[in-house]
Design a protein around this motif. Structure first.
Motif, PDB file in Angstrom:
ATOM      1  N   ILE A  95      -4.376  16.635  13.743  1.00  0.00           N
ATOM      2  CA  ILE A  95      -3.568  17.109  12.718  1.00  0.00           C
ATOM      3  C   ILE A  95      -4.395  16.726  11.352  1.00  0.00           C
ATOM      4  O   ILE A  95      -4.476  17.744  10.434  1.00  0.00           O
ATOM      5  CB  ILE A  95      -2.312  16.469  12.638  1.00  0.00           C
ATOM      6  N   ALA A  96      -4.853  15.562  11.379  1.00  0.00           N
ATOM      7  CA  ALA A  96      -5.541  15.296   9.988  1.00  0.00           C
ATOM      8  C   ALA A  96      -6.668  15.760   9.760  1.00  0.00           C
ATOM      9  O   ALA A  96      -7.170  16.197   8.774  1.00  0.00           O
ATOM     10  CB  ALA A  96      -5.701  13.779  10.198  1.00  0.00           C
ATOM     11  N   GLY A 108       2.401   9.498   7.773  1.00  0.00           N
ATOM     12  CA  GLY A 108       1.758  10.685   8.242  1.00  0.00           C
ATOM     13  C   GLY A 108       0.644  10.903   7.113  1.00  0.00           C
ATOM     14  O   GLY A 108       0.568  11.887   6.949  1.00  0.00           O
ATOM     15  N   VAL A 159       2.814  14.523  17.031  1.00  0.00           N
ATOM     16  CA  VAL A 159       2.731  13.241  16.677  1.00  0.00           C
ATOM     17  C   VAL A 159       2.828  12.246  17.929  1.00  0.00           C
ATOM     18  O   VAL A 159       2.517  11.037  17.742  1.00  0.00           O
ATOM     19  CB  VAL A 159       3.740  12.771  15.523  1.00  0.00           C
ATOM     20  N   LEU A 196       7.144  11.817   3.269  1.00  0.00           N
ATOM     21  CA  LEU A 196       6.599  12.619   4.505  1.00  0.00           C
ATOM     22  C   LEU A 196       6.059  13.925   4.161  1.00  0.00           C
ATOM     23  O   LEU A 196       6.982  15.031   4.029  1.00  0.00           O
ATOM     24  CB  LEU A 196       7.787  12.739   5.386  1.00  0.00           C
ATOM     25  N   GLY A 249      -2.554  10.893   7.073  1.00  0.00           N
ATOM     26  CA  GLY A 249      -3.760  11.673   7.494  1.00  0.00           C
ATOM     27  C   GLY A 249      -5.043  10.824   6.821  1.00  0.00           C
ATOM     28  O   GLY A 249      -5.073   9.572   6.682  1.00  0.00           O
ATOM     29  N   HIS A 256       7.736  20.771   4.497  1.00  0.00           N
ATOM     30  CA  HIS A 256       7.622  21.174   5.740  1.00  0.00           C
ATOM     31  C   HIS A 256       7.676  22.715   5.896  1.00  0.00           C
ATOM     32  O   HIS A 256       7.873  23.370   4.994  1.00  0.00           O
ATOM     33  CB  HIS A 256       9.163  20.805   6.292  1.00  0.00           C
ATOM     34  N   ASP A 296      -0.238   5.971   9.487  1.00  0.00           N
ATOM     35  CA  ASP A 296      -0.678   6.965  10.515  1.00  0.00           C
ATOM     36  C   ASP A 296      -0.784   6.336  11.929  1.00  0.00           C
ATOM     37  O   ASP A 296      -1.099   5.156  11.997  1.00  0.00           O
ATOM     38  CB  ASP A 296      -1.846   7.826   9.972  1.00  0.00           C
ATOM     39  N   HIS A 348       5.214  18.406  12.431  1.00  0.00           N
ATOM     40  CA  HIS A 348       4.701  18.248  13.864  1.00  0.00           C
ATOM     41  C   HIS A 348       5.341  17.407  14.648  1.00  0.00           C
ATOM     42  O   HIS A 348       4.880  16.906  15.894  1.00  0.00           O
ATOM     43  CB  HIS A 348       3.329  17.385  13.352  1.00  0.00           C
ATOM     44  N   TYR A 404      -6.115  19.422   8.653  1.00  0.00           N
ATOM     45  CA  TYR A 404      -5.900  19.689   7.341  1.00  0.00           C
ATOM     46  C   TYR A 404      -7.025  19.400   6.547  1.00  0.00           C
ATOM     47  O   TYR A 404      -7.159  19.814   5.375  1.00  0.00           O
ATOM     48  CB  TYR A 404      -4.712  18.459   7.063  1.00  0.00           C
ATOM     49  N   ILE A 431       4.317  16.367   7.447  1.00  0.00           N
ATOM     50  CA  ILE A 431       4.244  15.717   8.827  1.00  0.00           C
ATOM     51  C   ILE A 431       5.478  15.977   9.827  1.00  0.00           C
ATOM     52  O   ILE A 431       5.064  15.961  11.014  1.00  0.00           O
ATOM     53  CB  ILE A 431       3.854  14.208   8.627  1.00  0.00           C
TER      54      ILE A 431
END
Length: 292
Positions: free
Chosen positions: A24-25, A86, A11, A164, A88, A198, A112, A170, A28, A167
């Motif tokens: 990351i986004a 987070g 992040v 969360l 995304g 997580h 984000d 990361h 996913y 996220i």
């Protein structure tokens, strides 16, 4: 595309419009079968799939868990404001859509630090008066929780749900994810909830542990730069002193599933834990962190 060891970004450094670096986004999104991704993102997805061929099922499982949690919070519990950090890229079945099915007046703020996510989010939500998409960094709780758009849209002296979802894995250890979460939890008024999923390392030497270690290597070293699998104790520490709602911190499909399992659980599906904690140990007064 050659394998290239990237620095631990997580992040810390949002990718934005840089199509030479995996996001990351977008990874996913690619895992969910979306269209808002590039070759570099699909490369990471495919390297992960070599080890966990059904990782797309894990992404969808994560989404189903979010839907169940939001229905519970907005419906059964009666929470009417959500802070989704987070968030995304917007996709089908976002937090505000699920919450507003239960309560049309529910307010949602997505956060984000990736500018592309914010552009997509603002375009999608420009006609929704109860929802906002805000650029901010989850690793800076004091700054985030005093952001003008957030404090104008949410009443941070009343109970809210802090989400969360996928996220914190990361956030690298040097940033102290437990310390970051401690700041958020200390700022929440009584009656608030925290929902976390997580990546999980069973750390028991079996097949699932070996898969977790290899998946972490591929996430962190093959283009994304983040994606750490942590132990149950480490993940539990992110809830601090919150009261965990039954059944506690569990594999996602064990958290109030919609019905009986229709097949044996995949190994990769065991490598994601989720839980919901409730702040029930303080008065409802706003904390100094939220005073301006």
């Amino acid at each position: 595309m050659p394998i290239d060891a990237h620095p631990r970004t997580g992040v810390r450094a949002p990718v934005g419009v840089d199509t030479t670096r995996a996001s990351i986004a977008r990874v996913y999104d690619a895992t969910l079968g979306g269209k808002d991704n590039y070759e570099v993102d699909r490369y990471v997805r495919d390297k992960v799939a070599e080890v966990a061929p059904r990782q797309s099922d894990v992404a969808r499982m994560n989404r189903r868990w979010l839907h169940r949690v939001v229905r519970y919070l907005a419906g059964t519990v009666g929470i009417d404001q959500f802070l989704d950090i987070g968030a995304g890229l917007p996709t089908v079945g976002n937090t505000h859509e699920i919450a507003q099915q239960q309560n049309p007046q529910a307010r949602v703020v997505y956060v984000d630090n990736d500018p592309v996510c914010n552009i997509h989010g603002r375009v999608l939500l420009e006609r929704d008066q109860h929802t906002r998409f805000v650029p901010a960094n989850l690793t800076m709780p004091k700054t985030l929780l005093t952001h003008d758009e957030i404090v104008q849209h949410l009443d941070l002296t009343r109970p809210l749900a802090l989400i969360l979802c996928g996220i914190l894995h990361h956030v690298d250890d040097d940033l102290d994810p437990a310390g970051i979460m401690r700041q958020y939890i200390e700022a929440l008024p009584a009656g608030s909830y925290v929902a976390i999923t997580h990546f999980y390392d069973p750390d028991d030497g079996d097949e699932a542990h070996e898969m977790a270690r290899e998946l972490e290597r591929r996430f962190t070293e093959m283009g994304l730069g983040s994606g750490w699998y942590r132990t149950r104790a480490q993940i539990a520490s992110y809830f601090g002193d919150l009261e965990l709602i039954e059944p506690g911190l569990v594999e996602l499909d064990d958290w109030w599933p919609m019905g009986p399992a229709i097949r044996p659980r995949l190994t990769e599906e065991r490598l994601l834990l989720g839980g919901v904690g409730r702040n029930s140990f303080r008065s409802g007064n706003v904390t100094p962190l939220l005073r301006r």
